[in-house]
Design a protein around this motif. Structure first.
Motif, mmCIF file in Angstrom:
data_model
loop_
_atom_site.group_PDB
_atom_site.id
_atom_site.type_symbol
_atom_site.label_atom_id
_atom_site.label_comp_id
_atom_site.label_asym_id
_atom_site.label_seq_id
_atom_site.Cartn_x
_atom_site.Cartn_y
_atom_site.Cartn_z
ATOM 1 N N GLY A 87 0.848 -1.181 0.000
ATOM 2 C CA GLY A 87 0.000 0.000 0.000
ATOM 3 C C GLY A 87 0.882 1.227 0.000
ATOM 4 N N SER A 88 1.372 1.620 -1.173
ATOM 5 C CA SER A 88 2.383 2.682 -1.251
ATOM 6 C C SER A 88 1.857 4.023 -1.738
ATOM 7 C CB SER A 88 3.535 2.242 -2.168
ATOM 8 O OG SER A 88 4.265 1.204 -1.580
ATOM 9 N N TYR A 89 0.692 4.024 -2.407
ATOM 10 C CA TYR A 89 0.116 5.263 -2.940
ATOM 11 C C TYR A 89 1.166 6.011 -3.769
ATOM 12 C CZ TYR A 89 -2.519 9.694 -2.939
ATOM 13 O OH TYR A 89 -3.171 10.836 -3.307
ATOM 14 N N LYS A 90 1.522 7.229 -3.377
ATOM 15 C CA LYS A 90 2.468 8.017 -4.165
ATOM 16 C C LYS A 90 3.931 7.730 -3.826
ATOM 17 C CE LYS A 90 -0.554 11.976 -5.118
ATOM 18 N NZ LYS A 90 -0.701 13.452 -5.033
ATOM 19 N N GLY A 91 4.163 6.910 -2.790
ATOM 20 C CA GLY A 91 5.523 6.458 -2.527
ATOM 21 C C GLY A 91 6.303 7.211 -1.486
ATOM 22 N N GLY A 92 5.684 8.163 -0.793
ATOM 23 C CA GLY A 92 6.432 8.937 0.190
ATOM 24 C C GLY A 92 7.007 8.098 1.312
ATOM 25 N N ALA A 93 6.187 7.223 1.903
ATOM 26 C CA ALA A 93 6.668 6.379 3.004
ATOM 27 C C ALA A 93 7.702 5.385 2.505
ATOM 28 C CB ALA A 93 5.498 5.653 3.662
ATOM 29 N N ALA A 94 7.511 4.855 1.298
ATOM 30 C CA ALA A 94 8.490 3.923 0.728
ATOM 31 C C ALA A 94 9.843 4.614 0.555
ATOM 32 C CB ALA A 94 7.987 3.396 -0.611
ATOM 33 N N ALA A 95 9.822 5.841 0.078
ATOM 34 C CA ALA A 95 11.067 6.584 -0.103
ATOM 35 C C ALA A 95 11.740 6.846 1.235
ATOM 36 C CB ALA A 95 10.781 7.898 -0.832
ATOM 37 N N LEU A 96 10.961 7.141 2.261
ATOM 38 C CA LEU A 96 11.515 7.340 3.603
ATOM 39 C C LEU A 96 12.227 6.076 4.072
ATOM 40 C CD1 LEU A 96 9.850 8.957 6.688
ATOM 41 C CD2 LEU A 96 10.661 6.619 6.836
ATOM 42 N N LEU A 97 11.567 4.926 3.929
ATOM 43 C CA LEU A 97 12.170 3.667 4.360
ATOM 44 C C LEU A 97 13.447 3.374 3.569
ATOM 45 C CD1 LEU A 97 8.926 1.514 4.698
ATOM 46 C CD2 LEU A 97 10.350 2.370 6.566
ATOM 47 N N ALA A 98 13.400 3.630 2.281
ATOM 48 C CA ALA A 98 14.583 3.389 1.456
ATOM 49 C C ALA A 98 15.727 4.325 1.836
ATOM 50 C CB ALA A 98 14.227 3.557 -0.019
ATOM 51 N N PHE A 99 15.397 5.558 2.189
ATOM 52 C CA PHE A 99 16.420 6.510 2.626
ATOM 53 C C PHE A 99 17.131 5.981 3.863
ATOM 54 C CE2 PHE A 99 17.999 9.957 5.193
ATOM 55 C CZ PHE A 99 18.581 10.826 4.283
ATOM 56 N N VAL A 100 16.362 5.447 4.810
ATOM 57 C CA VAL A 100 16.967 4.909 6.030
ATOM 58 C C VAL A 100 17.858 3.712 5.702
ATOM 59 C CG1 VAL A 100 16.509 3.835 8.266
ATOM 60 C CG2 VAL A 100 15.080 5.736 7.475
ATOM 61 N N ILE A 101 17.405 2.858 4.799
ATOM 62 C CA ILE A 101 18.240 1.730 4.381
ATOM 63 C C ILE A 101 19.585 2.234 3.850
ATOM 64 C CG2 ILE A 101 18.509 -0.084 2.639
ATOM 65 C CD1 ILE A 101 15.492 -0.583 2.832
ATOM 66 N N LYS A 102 19.507 3.189 2.960
ATOM 67 C CA LYS A 102 20.724 3.670 2.305
ATOM 68 C C LYS A 102 21.672 4.345 3.295
ATOM 69 C CE LYS A 102 21.742 4.770 -2.384
ATOM 70 N NZ LYS A 102 21.154 5.034 -3.702
ATOM 71 N N ARG A 103 21.112 5.015 4.281
ATOM 72 C CA ARG A 103 21.943 5.753 5.234
ATOM 73 C C ARG A 103 22.499 4.856 6.347
ATOM 74 N NH1 ARG A 103 22.182 11.163 6.944
ATOM 75 N NH2 ARG A 103 21.895 11.578 4.719
ATOM 76 N N TYR A 104 21.707 3.856 6.792
ATOM 77 C CA TYR A 104 22.079 3.160 8.026
ATOM 78 C C TYR A 104 22.277 1.646 7.903
ATOM 79 C CZ TYR A 104 20.797 7.543 10.256
ATOM 80 O OH TYR A 104 20.744 8.854 10.619
ATOM 81 N N SER A 105 21.851 1.035 6.818
ATOM 82 C CA SER A 105 21.912 -0.424 6.766
ATOM 83 C C SER A 105 23.348 -0.938 6.706
ATOM 84 C CB SER A 105 21.126 -0.953 5.561
ATOM 85 O OG SER A 105 21.095 -2.366 5.582
ATOM 86 N N LEU A 106 23.604 -1.994 7.454
ATOM 87 C CA LEU A 106 24.921 -2.625 7.487
ATOM 88 C C LEU A 106 25.038 -3.725 6.445
ATOM 89 C CD1 LEU A 106 25.302 -2.928 11.372
ATOM 90 C CD2 LEU A 106 26.131 -1.105 9.869
ATOM 91 N N ARG A 107 23.953 -3.976 5.718
ATOM 92 C CA ARG A 107 23.952 -5.004 4.673
ATOM 93 C C ARG A 107 23.093 -4.520 3.517
ATOM 94 N NH1 ARG A 107 21.874 -10.218 6.882
ATOM 95 N NH2 ARG A 107 22.697 -9.528 8.899
ATOM 96 N N PRO A 108 23.267 -5.100 2.336
ATOM 97 C CA PRO A 108 22.411 -4.711 1.195
ATOM 98 C C PRO A 108 20.950 -5.084 1.477
ATOM 99 C CG PRO A 108 24.353 -5.910 0.443
ATOM 100 C CD PRO A 108 24.304 -6.062 1.931
ATOM 101 N N ARG A 109 20.050 -4.205 1.146
ATOM 102 C CA ARG A 109 18.607 -4.464 1.290
ATOM 103 C C ARG A 109 17.873 -3.773 0.149
ATOM 104 N NH1 ARG A 109 17.645 -5.669 7.020
ATOM 105 N NH2 ARG A 109 19.289 -4.749 8.317
ATOM 106 N N LEU A 110 16.678 -4.291 -0.136
ATOM 107 C CA LEU A 110 15.785 -3.647 -1.083
ATOM 108 C C LEU A 110 14.477 -3.298 -0.383
ATOM 109 C CD1 LEU A 110 16.252 -5.930 -4.228
ATOM 110 C CD2 LEU A 110 17.278 -3.675 -3.830
ATOM 111 N N LEU A 111 13.778 -2.328 -0.948
ATOM 112 C CA LEU A 111 12.442 -1.971 -0.486
ATOM 113 C C LEU A 111 11.464 -2.307 -1.609
ATOM 114 C CD1 LEU A 111 10.044 0.392 -0.657
ATOM 115 C CD2 LEU A 111 10.509 -0.659 1.535
ATOM 116 N N TYR A 112 10.585 -3.271 -1.351
ATOM 117 C CA TYR A 112 9.551 -3.637 -2.309
ATOM 118 C C TYR A 112 8.289 -2.828 -1.991
ATOM 119 C CZ TYR A 112 12.437 -7.534 -3.877
ATOM 120 O OH TYR A 112 13.459 -8.308 -4.404
ATOM 121 N N ALA A 113 7.859 -2.010 -2.947
ATOM 122 C CA ALA A 113 6.687 -1.149 -2.777
ATOM 123 C C ALA A 113 5.542 -1.712 -3.601
ATOM 124 C CB ALA A 113 7.013 0.274 -3.215
#
Length: 484
Positions: A309-335
């Protein structure tokens, strides 16, 4: 109570002297208080008024020597009350109803006790304000003194309360007596909020609850607020205004102060500013997603992130931003979304007695083509490379992508409808790793969403330990169950 009743505003509309902590929903029911003005603090001779704090001091111009809650304090009260929507709350001391209005707007059933309600002009003013806000049917105004009237009301109505706001007489022994009676009449999961802890007499109430084993904390606000809680409930998080040089009085030693880091707040607000045109989620739910995502990354919980349930994608982009900034391993965000509007609701998809298709949010609503929405905001936040849009109905796409998604560390379930929510959990729940985190957006809004979550619990023989975020959203940790 509905979304339209509450005048939720963006923090950009606040004045410099009307600070509200990030992570809080902000309401501004000022139109219901036509006599409210900003007053100079010199109008009051109360010795515990913190005149050095440069925040607006609101009063009723008919009695300008007694202040209302500051904007920050009022929204702490509102956001706390949101966690108790549909439950019973008790307020001791309401003055002209400013705090009562904020509590009732959160959707609780509120009993208010104040001897000043015996004054016809005050009673009429409080009633008019609550009617203007559309919450009078949620409020029971009771004339009387605490603690005697509290005990009498509890016996008369066979009542206990989950949320308490104590802002009555500030002179000893009243605050202590208020705390004692509230503790006696509190539900197992309960929270008690105090105003004006800058007064040593008021602090005696919080001291008592701390001695009784309650969790306690202080909010650094204009007049200092205190919170005590127990059971399966959490207080709101708060950052004191960073522009103020705060201190604590000597009578409040050894209390922890709610204090978000300045860097965290700056980062969160920058993200929210960017994604605001691309999401319908309020600030409290966005802050929860931000915090949960950061926790997953820092604790290195394995798995990808999934949003249904992503609608225009704002929350998905937020989650992806956190992944890119803080994740210690590769991850993807499926929207995952139809991106073509809401599917057909079922007969159990109801809000406040109204079938979904009659609310304006029914079938076909929230259409958001990928190219100009989720793709656009992900490009703006430079996270395109880790966001995978999945277009189609959950019943069709989730089974197809389940293997590709693999382990899930964070699941954001924003499917609204019963069938959509059941599809999410039936297909993806087993892929969520132990200690993985799940946020459900519409648990408190759509009847179908709530029913789906509890139906799924029964199917699995589990009882999730749900944590309230605001009036609708909840989150829980996989594997952290309530005892049967």
């Amino acid at each position: 109570m509905n979304k339209e009743t509450v005048e939720v505003i963006d923090r950009e509309l606040l004045t410099d002297r009307d600070y509200v902590s990030p992570g809080l929903e902000i309401i501004k029911p000022d139109k219901c208080f036509p006599n409210m003005i900003v007053e100079d603090t010199s109008a009051s001779d109360w010795p515990y008024l913190r005149r050095e704090i440069p925040h607006n001091w609101y009063v009723d111009q008919r009695n300008n020597y007694v202040g209302f809650l500051s904007r920050d304090e009022a929204n702490i009260v509102y956001n706390t009350a949101l966690k108790f929507r549909g439950k019973r709350a008790l307020e001791i001391g309401c003055w002209y109803g400013w705090s009562a209005c904020h509590i009732a707007l959160a959707g609780v059933e509120l009993d208010v006790i104040d001897p000043l309600l015996a004054k016809e002009d005050i009673y009429e003013s409080v009633t008019n304000s609550l009617q203007c806000a559309g919450v009078m049917d949620l409020v029971n105004l009771v004339i009387g003194y605490s603690p005697q009237k509290v005990e009498e009301l509890a016996q008369q109505l066979q009542r206990k309360w989950s949320f308490f706001f104590i802002d009555g007489s500030h002179d000893a022994p009243s605050p202590l007596n208020d705390a004692i009676i509230c503790e006696q009449l509190a539900q197992t999961d309960a929270l008690i909020l105090f105003h004006d802890l800058n007064s040593p007499d008021v602090a005696q109430g919080l001291d008592y609850l701390k001695q009784k084993g309650w969790n306690t904390m202080i909010y650094q606000t204009m007049q200092i607020m205190g919170v005590a809680w127990r059971g399966n409930i959490e207080p709101v998080q708060h950052q004191p205004d960073p522009k103020v040089n705060w201190n604590l009085p000597e009578h409040l030693p050894n209390y922890s102060v709610s204090n978000l880091s300045a860097d965290l707040v700056k980062e969160f607000l920058e993200i929210v500013t960017a994604i605001r045109p691309y999401t319908l989620l309020g600030e409290a739910r966005l802050f929860s997603l931000y915090s949960l995502a950061k926790k997953v990354c820092i604790e290195d919980i394995p798995g990808n992130f999934v949003e249904c349930g992503s609608y225009k994608g704002g929350a998905a982009a937020l989650l992806a931003f956190v992944i890119k900034r803080y994740s210690l391993r590769p991850r993807l965000l499926y929207a995952c979304d139809t991106f073509a509007g809401m599917p057909d609701p079922s007969e159990v998809d109801i809000y406040n007695g109204i079938p979904a298709n009659l609310t304006g949010f029914g079938v076909g609503a929230l259409k958001a083509p990928i190219a100009e929405n989720i793709k656009s905001i992900c490009k703006l936040l430079n996270v395109e490379d880790i966001v995978v849009p999945v277009k189609g109905l959950f019943a069709e796409t989730l089974p197809q992508y389940k293997s590709e998604i693999g382990n899930i560390a964070l699941l954001h379930a924003d499917g609204d409808w019963y069938e959509s929510t059941m599809d999410i959990f039936n297909t993806l729940y087993d892929s969520v790793v132990p200690n993985g985190l799940i946020q459900v957006d519409d648990y408190g809004y759509w009847d179908g969403c709530k029913k789906a979550l509890h139906d799924f619990e029964r199917l699995r023989g589990e009882q999730f330990n749900l944590h309230r975020i605001d009036y609708t959203a909840v989150w829980f940790k996989k594997g952290n169950f309530l005892p049967n």
